[in-house]
Scaffold this active site. Structure first.
Site, PDB file in Angstrom:
ATOM      1  N   ASP A 154      84.911  57.432  -6.689  1.00 53.31           N
ATOM      2  CA  ASP A 154      83.709  57.319  -5.856  1.00 53.31           C
ATOM      3  C   ASP A 154      83.349  58.669  -5.245  1.00 53.31           C
ATOM      4  O   ASP A 154      82.179  59.041  -5.187  1.00 53.31           O
ATOM      5  CB  ASP A 154      83.932  56.288  -4.734  1.00 53.31           C
ATOM      6  CG  ASP A 154      83.841  54.853  -5.235  1.00 53.31           C
ATOM      7  OD1 ASP A 154      83.553  54.691  -6.425  1.00 53.31           O
ATOM      8  OD2 ASP A 154      84.072  53.923  -4.449  1.00 53.31           O
ATOM      9  N   THR A 188      78.291  50.133  -4.651  1.00 54.71           N
ATOM     10  CA  THR A 188      78.478  48.913  -5.455  1.00 54.71           C
ATOM     11  C   THR A 188      78.515  47.666  -4.573  1.00 54.71           C
ATOM     12  O   THR A 188      78.043  46.607  -4.977  1.00 54.71           O
ATOM     13  CB  THR A 188      79.780  48.989  -6.278  1.00 54.71           C
ATOM     14  OG1 THR A 188      80.850  49.354  -5.409  1.00 54.71           O
ATOM     15  CG2 THR A 188      79.676  50.010  -7.376  1.00 54.71           C
ATOM     16  N   THR A 189      79.074  47.787  -3.366  1.00 57.12           N
ATOM     17  CA  THR A 189      79.126  46.643  -2.446  1.00 57.12           C
ATOM     18  C   THR A 189      77.738  46.380  -1.853  1.00 57.12           C
ATOM     19  O   THR A 189      77.281  45.245  -1.802  1.00 57.12           O
ATOM     20  CB  THR A 189      80.145  46.914  -1.316  1.00 57.12           C
ATOM     21  OG1 THR A 189      81.385  47.314  -1.906  1.00 57.12           O
ATOM     22  CG2 THR A 189      80.366  45.685  -0.476  1.00 57.12           C
ATOM     23  N   ASP A 212      86.797  47.993  -3.066  1.00 53.32           N
ATOM     24  CA  ASP A 212      85.712  48.521  -3.897  1.00 53.32           C
ATOM     25  C   ASP A 212      84.974  47.346  -4.542  1.00 53.32           C
ATOM     26  O   ASP A 212      85.578  46.557  -5.276  1.00 53.32           O
ATOM     27  CB  ASP A 212      86.305  49.445  -4.973  1.00 53.32           C
ATOM     28  CG  ASP A 212      85.232  50.057  -5.851  1.00 53.32           C
ATOM     29  OD1 ASP A 212      84.942  49.481  -6.909  1.00 53.32           O
ATOM     30  OD2 ASP A 212      84.674  51.098  -5.471  1.00 53.32           O
TER      31      ASP A 212
END
Length: 589
Positions: A428, A129-130, A96
């Site tokens: 998530d 987020t990545t 994550d």
């Protein structure tokens, strides 16, 4: 009496103050940055480090690219995991993006800013987020050749912002609505988002948990406003041991508490529940009070007064005939005695957040004073109260509730590390389910949206005049980093895949062509069910471009250390004294 001025190229003669100057002698003109005595004027502290102009811009670009390189291999279903050691010696294993960057300690200001993006993305939409870090790093990377061509940063930023506006319009045009009333459609969307995670090996387990929990806490108000507060009302309880099939969403809540007295009832059907926010024990004075007792009878009277006070509080509770009393504060032995005689079970020292969840599932109101208790405050929506033992601990269950608007998700797993990663993935999945219920629009996943946006921006770039066209095209090139990283992470031939995708998106109707992250080939992602929510994609583009634009406009970095740190010769990086490994002992003396 005369002295020669050392810095003057013509060695002008200067007289002393108060003395006449010889005819023909010239007075020196003062150089910029000099004081009256000929010394350079120091504005900044001598320990201050300063980067200016091109050096500062390149420093920021390299810092951004370095942060992006940390998480680049964690994108996609074939992503690698990262193992991180925190300062306390704990281990975090995750892919994550936000969880990784949260643990990484950086000193460069631009790198700190990049890490902040991941946190902002996580708080805003909970997914992507990545992607946002990789995209922001690439946006900075493509600006480097533009700066070397001496294009002004303001022009670059102007081109970036125009490209962002057009990219968001393209995203809206390629999105399509989805029917959220169908469970299969929701399951496919949530499953698509967490297929890249650690929990993908357990099939639909996590996506089903997330959808059920999100639909439980979903409230639609009379004015049409939707409220889905997963953070507050969907509690995740991790219990090591047991089997994965033991994971479930309760139709009620569970708290890690046992009843206060062994003789109280441990199982009650259709309980009447009273929730309190006050202690069931004798109130102590706020200020220190001393009582001097001279007679034994007076001492007896004092003790009797305490008993009477507790009896009065218990009588107020017994009046509304509850079966279960839950309080956030303490319960004295005397109060337990009176309530046990009335066949009432008691749970004490419950967290405020747990109390609010219990209030939502039972229909009870939290009461602050026992004198105010009334029939309307008693909760009657709970079907079963039961205390069960899981592992070594006791848990109180309030389940079989009528239309609960809060829930507990129970996770069972082999080890604490597996459970932590399952919880991160579940959060998530919660966010994806929430986003799709709030705004039911989807865009193709697997890099298809980015390729389509890139193809359309490149086409539109031909109509833009001036140097802004270079920056506009650079955004289109940067968009391709997502499908490129996906192809790289699953071991495909990157050049061949990217050429194929560009060709397919260059013709009309090719918007659904992306990368199948498992097999590493070009596929119709819509047919495979690889989809992203419009909210996440829009937020990713906006955050990445705006952050890159902000960093490119920085042309001066000034970093200095305080006088206190300099005197002690301590390192420049700020360390909170309470976080040093004395655990606050020095502070407490």
């Amino acid at each position: 009496w005369l002295k020669l001025c050392s810095y003057s190229p013509c060695r002008r003669v200067v007289g002393r103050p108060g003395l006449p100057v010889e005819p023909g002698a010239t007075l020196p003109t003062m150089m910029p940055g000099m004081q009256g005595g000929g010394q350079p004027l120091l504005v900044l502290n001598k320990n201050t480090k300063r980067d200016m102009g091109r050096k500062a811009q390149l420093s920021n670009i390299h810092a951004g690219k370095s942060v992006a390189s940390i998480v680049r291999t964690t994108l996609g279903p074939r992503a690698m995991l990262k193992m991180l050691l925190d300062p306390m010696g704990g281990i975090v294993m995750t892919n994550d993006g936000n969880a990784i960057l949260r643990e990484v300690d950086v000193s460069h200001p631009a790198a700190k800013n990049m890490i902040e993006l991941s946190r902002a993305q996580d708080e805003e939409v909970g997914d992507g987020t990545t992607s946002v870090i990789i995209l922001a790093g690439e946006m900075l990377g493509v600006a480097e050749p533009l700066l070397e061509k001496n294009i002004h940063p303001t022009k670059i930023v102007s081109g970036y912002m125009q490209a962002l506006t057009d990219a968001l319009e393209i995203l809206n045009s390629i999105s399509y609505p989805v029917d959220t009333s169908k469970h299969e459609a929701l399951q496919e969307i949530v499953r698509g988002s967490i297929d890249t995670k650690f929990v993908s090996r357990w099939g639909n387990l996590i996506s089903d948990l997330a959808i059920k929990a999100t639909q439980t806490v979903y409230i639609k108000h009379a004015d049409g406003r939707k409220e889905i507060d997963v953070k507050r009302y969907a509690k995740v309880e991790k219990i090591p041991g047991g089997e994965l099939k033991g994971c479930e969403v309760l139709d009620g809540v569970m708290i890690n508490k046992d009843i206060t007295h062994p003789r109280m009832r441990r199982s009650i059907k259709n309980p009447r529940v009273v929730l309190l926010d006050c202690p069931l024990e004798y109130k102590k004075g706020e200020s220190q009070t001393n009582v001097e007792v001279t007679k034994e009878a007076d001492w007896e009277r004092l003790l009797q007064q305490e008993e009477e006070e507790i009896k009065k509080v218990c009588d107020d509770i017994i009046k509304v005939k509850p079966d279960l009393v839950i309080t956030e504060k303490g319960v004295s032995d005397l109060a337990q005695h009176w309530l046990l005689k009335a066949n009432i079970s008691v749970i004490r020292r419950v967290r405020k957040t747990d109390n609010n969840r219990i209030a939502r599932v039972t229909g009870a109101h939290v009461c602050n004073r026992t004198e105010e208790l009334s029939e309307s405050m008693v909760g009657t929506h709970c079907g079963l109260f039961e205390v069960r033992k899981l592992g070594d601990e006791y848990f109180a269950y309030l389940v079989e509730c009528k239309d609960p608007k809060a829930c507990t998700v129970v996770l069972r797993g082999a080890t604490r590390d597996v459970l932590n990663e399952m919880e991160r993935n579940l959060q998530d999945a919660f966010c994806v389910a929430r986003n799709i219920l709030l705004e039911p629009s989807l865009v193709p996943g697997g890099g298809a949206s980015e390729m389509e946006v890139a193809a359309r921006l490149k086409e539109k770039a031909k109509t833009i005049e001036g140097t802004r066209q270079y920056a506009y095209r650079a955004v289109a090139d940067a968009m391709e980093v997502i499908p490129r990283s996906l192809a790289h992470n699953c071991g495909a031939d990157v050049v061949r895949i990217m050429t194929d995708l560009r060709a397919r998106h260059a013709v009309p109707g090719g918007k659904n062509w992306g990368i199948d992250g498992n097999k590493g080939n070009v596929a119709d992602v819509k047919a495979l069910g690889i989809l992203d929510t419009l909210v996440v994609k829009r937020q990713t583009f906006r955050t990445a471009v705006e952050a890159a634009a902000m960093l490119l406009r920085i042309d001066d970095i000034i970093s200095g250390i305080s006088k206190k740190k300099r005197d002690t010769g301590a390192p420049t990086q700020h360390v909170d004294q309470d976080q040093v490994e004395n655990f606050g002992d020095t502070r407490d003396g």
